[in-house]
Each structure stands twice: as C-alpha cells, then as structure tokens.
Design a protein around this motif. Structure first.
Motif, PDB file in Angstrom:
ATOM      1  N   GLY A   1      -9.295 -17.963   1.737  1.00  0.00           N
ATOM      2  CA  GLY A   1      -9.712 -17.260   0.560  1.00  0.00           C
ATOM      3  C   GLY A   1      -8.188 -16.338   0.076  1.00  0.00           C
ATOM      4  O   GLY A   1      -7.474 -16.374   0.678  1.00  0.00           O
ATOM      5  N   VAL A   2      -8.779 -15.269  -0.330  1.00  0.00           N
ATOM      6  CA  VAL A   2      -7.575 -14.179  -0.753  1.00  0.00           C
ATOM      7  C   VAL A   2      -7.319 -12.848   0.134  1.00  0.00           C
ATOM      8  O   VAL A   2      -8.548 -12.619   0.716  1.00  0.00           O
ATOM      9  N   ASP A   3      -6.421 -12.542   0.274  1.00  0.00           N
ATOM     10  CA  ASP A   3      -6.207 -11.108   0.562  1.00  0.00           C
ATOM     11  C   ASP A   3      -5.888 -10.231  -0.403  1.00  0.00           C
ATOM     12  O   ASP A   3      -5.005 -10.484  -1.387  1.00  0.00           O
ATOM     13  N   LEU A   4      -6.406  -8.962  -0.530  1.00  0.00           N
ATOM     14  CA  LEU A   4      -6.248  -8.113  -1.660  1.00  0.00           C
ATOM     15  C   LEU A   4      -4.799  -7.491  -1.321  1.00  0.00           C
ATOM     16  O   LEU A   4      -4.578  -7.014  -0.096  1.00  0.00           O
ATOM     17  N   ARG A   5      -4.011  -7.391  -2.137  1.00  0.00           N
ATOM     18  CA  ARG A   5      -3.009  -6.534  -1.757  1.00  0.00           C
ATOM     19  C   ARG A   5      -2.902  -5.166  -2.053  1.00  0.00           C
ATOM     20  O   ARG A   5      -2.988  -4.699  -3.072  1.00  0.00           O
ATOM     21  N   PHE A   6      -2.474  -4.491  -0.845  1.00  0.00           N
ATOM     22  CA  PHE A   6      -2.628  -3.175  -0.963  1.00  0.00           C
ATOM     23  C   PHE A   6      -1.012  -2.366  -0.831  1.00  0.00           C
ATOM     24  O   PHE A   6      -0.843  -1.347  -0.201  1.00  0.00           O
ATOM     25  N   ASP A   7      -0.012  -3.235  -1.409  1.00  0.00           N
ATOM     26  CA  ASP A   7       1.225  -2.978  -1.238  1.00  0.00           C
ATOM     27  C   ASP A   7       2.055  -2.901  -2.600  1.00  0.00           C
ATOM     28  O   ASP A   7       3.176  -2.936  -2.902  1.00  0.00           O
ATOM     29  N   VAL A   8       1.134  -3.050  -3.622  1.00  0.00           N
ATOM     30  CA  VAL A   8       1.770  -3.304  -5.063  1.00  0.00           C
ATOM     31  C   VAL A   8       1.553  -2.152  -5.974  1.00  0.00           C
ATOM     32  O   VAL A   8       2.560  -1.787  -6.456  1.00  0.00           O
ATOM     33  N   LEU A   9       0.002  -1.988  -6.266  1.00  0.00           N
ATOM     34  CA  LEU A   9      -0.008  -0.672  -7.109  1.00  0.00           C
ATOM     35  C   LEU A   9      -0.065   0.490  -6.348  1.00  0.00           C
ATOM     36  O   LEU A   9      -0.634   0.677  -4.936  1.00  0.00           O
ATOM     37  N   GLN A  10       1.065   1.348  -6.438  1.00  0.00           N
ATOM     38  CA  GLN A  10       1.074   2.639  -5.814  1.00  0.00           C
ATOM     39  C   GLN A  10      -0.046   3.478  -5.790  1.00  0.00           C
ATOM     40  O   GLN A  10      -0.841   3.715  -6.698  1.00  0.00           O
ATOM     41  N   GLY A  11      -0.379   3.848  -4.522  1.00  0.00           N
ATOM     42  CA  GLY A  11      -1.492   4.495  -4.244  1.00  0.00           C
ATOM     43  C   GLY A  11      -2.873   3.752  -3.945  1.00  0.00           C
ATOM     44  O   GLY A  11      -3.797   4.379  -3.504  1.00  0.00           O
ATOM     45  N   TYR A  12      -2.646   2.638  -4.036  1.00  0.00           N
ATOM     46  CA  TYR A  12      -4.030   1.668  -3.933  1.00  0.00           C
ATOM     47  C   TYR A  12      -4.049   1.027  -2.591  1.00  0.00           C
ATOM     48  O   TYR A  12      -3.367   0.021  -2.414  1.00  0.00           O
ATOM     49  N   ASP A  13      -4.465   1.647  -1.384  1.00  0.00           N
ATOM     50  CA  ASP A  13      -4.391   0.915  -0.316  1.00  0.00           C
ATOM     51  C   ASP A  13      -5.939   1.057   0.002  1.00  0.00           C
ATOM     52  O   ASP A  13      -7.004   1.163  -0.623  1.00  0.00           O
ATOM     53  N   GLU A  14      -6.323   0.499   1.439  1.00  0.00           N
ATOM     54  CA  GLU A  14      -7.654   0.510   1.701  1.00  0.00           C
ATOM     55  C   GLU A  14      -8.511   1.685   1.580  1.00  0.00           C
ATOM     56  O   GLU A  14      -9.768   1.540   1.256  1.00  0.00           O
ATOM     57  N   ALA A  15      -7.901   2.737   1.850  1.00  0.00           N
ATOM     58  CA  ALA A  15      -8.755   4.010   1.677  1.00  0.00           C
ATOM     59  C   ALA A  15      -8.978   4.536   0.440  1.00  0.00           C
ATOM     60  O   ALA A  15     -10.016   4.614  -0.021  1.00  0.00           O
ATOM     61  N   ALA A  16      -8.129   4.056  -0.653  1.00  0.00           N
ATOM     62  CA  ALA A  16      -8.212   4.176  -2.151  1.00  0.00           C
ATOM     63  C   ALA A  16      -9.290   3.325  -2.567  1.00  0.00           C
ATOM     64  O   ALA A  16     -10.233   3.674  -3.667  1.00  0.00           O
ATOM     65  N   ALA A  17      -9.514   2.083  -1.848  1.00  0.00           N
ATOM     66  CA  ALA A  17     -10.486   1.167  -2.150  1.00  0.00           C
ATOM     67  C   ALA A  17     -11.953   1.778  -2.044  1.00  0.00           C
ATOM     68  O   ALA A  17     -12.871   1.383  -2.516  1.00  0.00           O
TER      69      ALA A  17
END
Ligand SMILES: Cc1cc2nc3c(=O)[nH]c(=O)nc-3n(C[C@H](O)[C@H](O)[C@H](O)COP(=O)(O)OP(=O)(O)OC[C@H]3O[C@@H](n4cnc5c(N)ncnc54)[C@H](O)[C@@H]3O)c2cc1C
Lengths: 96, 426
Positions: B137-153
């Motif tokens: 499947g997919v990995d969500l990229r937490f390195d593209v949208l600034q500020g959007y990491d796993e904690a932000a999710a």
C-alpha cells in the motif's frame, strides 16, 4: 468455429507443457470479473461461475452494442473483442 | 538491528534443524521442492494474491506477511466518517486465508535482501523466497507539507488509512458546532483512490446538511481536475447547494504548510482556519518497497505490465497502490485485479512458462449521498511497456440520468464491497 478451434489448439499445446496451470490460468480479462460477480453479490448482480458460456457471450455483446441496457457493463464490454469474450465466457463457465 | 538469524521456512514450521540447515540455500525454481512465494502486505492486493496463488497451484508454499491481525478496509470508510456505518463493518481477519493453506505470519517485514532472496521480519528471523510479491500500500508522506508530521495528524487527521484516523475525523465532526468550517486538503496525483477526497466531501456534506446545516465544507486542491469531476460537481450543486466549495490549484488551492496548533492550512494565496481539518498528504509506496530496491525516484514502483515484476528488482513483483500501473487508478478493485494477474504470471514463470499479455478491469464506485452512486470504469492492457486504457472502453456514469440509475449504482457499490471482501478475506 474457426476461432474456437484456434483457442482450443493453443490450450492443447499449453496443456501438454503445463498440465496443472492450463486448466486454471484465466484468459485475458477473466480474472477481474469475480471482483463483483461472485458469492455475496446482490440479487441484481449475476453470478458467472458455472454459468452457460453462450448466455455470458450474448449478455456481453448486448451490453457492448447497447441493445441490453446497463449502468457499467457497456463501458467494460467495449474493452473486449468477440474472441476475448468467448474465451472469458468459456473459462467462467468451467469454474465452480 | 541485532544479530539476524536466518531460518528456513521449514524450520519456521517446526521440523528438524538438520533439514532446515540444508534448506537455507536458495532453492532454484525448478527444484523438486515446491517453490516458495512470500507476499508482503495483507490488504486488497496482497491477500488476494496469496489466495490466488494457492488456488492456481496448491503445491506452492505461500506465506503472507502482515503485522495486523485485523485488516480495516478503506472503501466505504467515508461512510464511517459520515456516521452511516460502523468501523466493525470495515474489519476482516485472516483465519480463512490461513485455512486455505496460506501461511500467515503476523509480523512486519523490515527488510528485503533480494540477492540472498530473503525477507527479514520484525523479530529478526527471515523467510526465503523464490518469488516475492510486495503489496504494502502507501506510506503517507510527512516530509512534504511543512508542519504536517505524525503528531500533526493526531490533530488534523488524514483518515487515508482506515482505523483510528477514520474514527478521529468522525469524532471531530460530531464535536463541531453547527456553522463550523470543515476543510479537506487533497493532494496532487498520483495518490490512493483518486475519487476518494470528493466522495468524502459529499458524505461529510450529507452529515452536515442533516445535522449541522449552517456549516460549510471547503476543498483545497493541489490539482485543477479530478476523477468523476463533473458528476461530483453536479451532485454538490444538486444535493448540497451553497455548502461545498472547491478551490482548484490555479485558484490557490494547493496547501503548502499547516499549523496544527491553530488548525490552519497555508496556501500561496492565503490562510484558511478550519474547525475540522482533514489533511490528505502526498503519498509514496510503502517503505518496504524501497528496502527491496523496487522504488524509483518518484517513490513508486515501476513494473512490467505483463507480470508486475519490478523493473529494478528481478523476482520481486509489486501490485496495488505501491506500483505504477499506468492508466489504472490506485484502487482496491485494481489491486485485486492485479493480484490475480500477478499470481497467474508467477505460477506460469515458476513452472517454466511465459506469461501472456493480460487485460485488467477497474470499477470504482463513489457515493454522493446514501442511495446516490456514481462510477468510473476502465479496461487496461500492456502497451509500450505500461498498462494503457483499451480505447473505446471505460469512462464515468452518464451525467443526465434519472435518480433511479444513481440508486442502482449505489446498490452495486454495496454489492461490490460485499463480494470483494468475501473474495479476499471470506
Ligand atoms: C477513503 C478511501 C476510500 C476508498 N474507497 C475505495 C473504493 O470505493 N473502491 C476501491 O476500489 N478502492 C477504494 N480505496 C482505495 C483502496 O483502499 C486501496 O487502493 C487499496 O487498499 C490498495 O490495496 P493495497 O494492497 O495496495 O494496499 P492496502 O489494502 O493498504 O494493504 C497494504 C497492507 O500492507 C501491510 N504492510 C505495509 N507494510 C508492510 C510491511 N513492511 N510488512 C508487512 N505488511 C505490511 C499493511 O499493514 C496493509 O495491511 C479507498 C481508499 C480510501 C483512503
């Protein structure tokens, strides 16, 4: 008839090399059908395994030329030639 | 990783250590012993493939590697978000697959050594293979949208992998006061389930219209066009007038950064503060595909369109969302179609044959509201090294049809979910 004998001819050659697989490897397109047309489907969705091959071909050619109305099947049937539909129908008819 | 002790499949199954030692050498495909196929990922692609392999050739030793005991399906998870369905209806186990003769290993694969033909598991043991199938499947990229990491999710859910995230978005919508603004941020292509963000917009709008009618829904998009666009836009007008607004890439819809502290989404054209923010970030193939050497610089896996064998890692086949399947969208229907074609190709290859060109089908239903279904379908075949649309076939539901037609497609959508999950897990 001519096409049918060609298909059967190919099947015989393959069968002599690969006895186990020739029976079960589906012709192009056939493996996708069971995504919708298998156990658990709504009453309005036909089961295809073990169904008469002639009926399947008639339905598919009808969907394809629009003489049999459908929602999605016309869009799918247009992707297959007569020979392909016959091979798919024969394989589906042979499944349990 | 600590000392990795390699064991053979036979030792894994509990027979004598002496036999196991003899079997640690890679088996040639033509050896008398049954060929070993390892499948990584027990989702729509991997579970389908493991089962299909066993059905085509019961002698194959098929191992399915999947860390979760329960699979939570994404299709119809937008209904869970809208309060129309329970998460339990999305969940499936692996007992029936195991009962069919597939060895199910409840672990994550942590590495692939394709030269040695081994897969390393989280507990440090490894599995040998003759052919490997990847469907992570997919990995969500937490390195593209600034500020959007796993904690932000945890604050701004993606809900693009079904489970906790689905329920979090559901809870946030329930907790929101009437009159709030919900924002969905949709990524550029390619990504899992191209119509998914727009179906979600419909079903969230359905919830808002029913329970919180003064609320608004804004879609910030990194694209100028999207799947089934005309049908979705007609449905927004017809069913949710004045409630849904879509901001395209050229109108400034592309989100570049987020601030989870204030629930703000930042574009080149300005900031949008949401009461509920659903951020669907860009994606890539599940990271095990990179360990296997199967990803290219796009983060996805290039494949041979006849066998789904990786273009860069021989003996490794990639199916489902992780692969670059040309014109085929990243859907559960596609993953299942690909799995069956790939299984047949592997069985043919392992018995010394040459796989012939396949044809594949995809059909994706979306619900614009309960009882209102629309679809996109396609037929695909290899052409110039990729899977291409068969010309003249496929397309979306007609634009001007009576509601009865939409009702039938909604029924077919439900029916499809029942059949596909029965075929894969039942
Ligand atoms: C909201 C939403 C709605 C959708 N609706 C539809 C729809 O209506 N119709 C449709 O056809 N599709 C739909 N989809 C798309 C569908 O969910 C995916 O395309 C499909 O799940 C892809 O199958 P896959 O096998 O590639 O990945 P998945 O089904 O995600 O399976 C991947 C599996 O691999 C496992 N895995 C990952 N890494 C490892 C590892 N290292 N070791 C072991 N296991 C691993 C994961 O745990 C997971 O179980 C939707 C998706 C979303 C998000």
């Amino acid at each position: 008839m001519k096409t049918l004998s060609i298909i059967l001819g190919v099947a015989t050659i393959v069968a002599s090399n690969l006895p186990v697989l020739a029976a079960s490897v589906p012709p192009p397109g056939a493996a996708s059908c069971s995504g919708c047309h298998s156990a658990g489907a709504a009453a309005s969705v036909s089961r295809l395994y073990g169904r008469d091959a002639g009926e399947i071909v008639t339905a598919m050619t009808g969907f394809r030329d629009g003489s049999v109305p459908s929602t999605v099947m016309a869009r799918i049937a247009k992707g297959f030639t007569d020979d392909e539909l016959r091979a798919i129908a024969a394989w589906l008819a042979a499944q349990k | 990783m600590g000392i990795s002790h390699r064991i053979s499949r036979r030792k894994f199954l509990g027979t004598s250590a002496a036999a196991a030692t003899a079997l640690t050498f890679p088996l040639p495909a033509f050896a008398q012993a049954a060929a070993r196929v390892v499948v990584i990922g027990g989702g729509f692609g991997g579970a389908s493939c493991a089962r299909a392999l066993k059905q085509i050739d019961p002698k194959l030793q098929v191992t399915l590697v999947e860390p979760n005991k329960t699979f939570t399906a994404c299709p119809f998870s937008n209904n869970v978000i809208a309060g129309l369905r329970s998460i339990e209806e999305q969940q499936f186990g692996y007992d029936k697959i195991a009962a069919g003769g597939v060895t199910v290993v409840a672990q994550a694969a942590t590495g692939v050594d394709n030269a040695a033909r081994t897969v390393t598991l989280a507990d440090g043991t490894s599995l040998g293979y003759d052919r490997l199938v990847l469907s992570p499947g997919v990995d969500l990229r937490f390195d593209v949208l600034q500020g959007y990491d796993e904690a932000a999710a945890a604050k701004m859910p993606h809900a693009w992998k079904a489970g906790e995230q689905t329920l979090l978005l559901r809870k946030q919508l329930e907790a929101m006061d009437d009159g709030g603004v919900v924002v969905i941020s949709a990524p550029a292509n390619p990504f899992r389930c191209p119509p998914g963000p727009y179906e979600r917009a419909c079903l969230i709008a359905h919830y808002l219209k029913t329970k919180k009618p003064r609320s608004k829904l804004l879609i910030l998009d990194a694209k100028d066009t999207f799947s089934k666009q005309r049908l979705f836009q007609n449905a927004w007008k017809e069913l949710y007038p004045g409630m849904v607004e879509w901001v395209s890439l050229s109108q400034g819809g592309k989100v570049n950064a987020v601030d989870p502290a204030t629930n703000t989404l930042i574009t080149d054209f300005g900031n949008h503060t949401a009461k509920v923010a659903n951020v669907i970030p860009p994606q890539r193939a599940g990271r095990i595909a990179t360990s296997a050497g199967a990803t290219d610089n796009t983060g996805w896996c290039a494949i041979d369109p006849v066998t789904f064998e990786s273009k860069s890692a021989p003996n490794i086949h990639v199916i489902g969302d992780a692969c670059l399947a040309g014109a085929m969208p990243k859907s559960a229907f596609s993953a299942n179609s690909q799995a069956k074609v790939c299984a047949a190709a592997i069985a043919t290859l392992l018995s010394g044959g040459t796989p012939t060109a396949p044809k594949l089908i995809n059909t994706c239903y979306s619900l614009a509201a309960p009882g209102y279904g629309i679809s996109v379908a396609g037929v695909y075949q290899p052409k110039n090294g990729v899977l291409a649309d068969v010309e003249g076939a496929g397309g979306v539901s007609p634009a001007d049809v009576p509601r009865e037609f939409r009702a039938r497609e909604a029924d077919y959508a439900q029916s499809w979910f029942a059949t596909i999950t029965a075929e894969v897990f039942g």
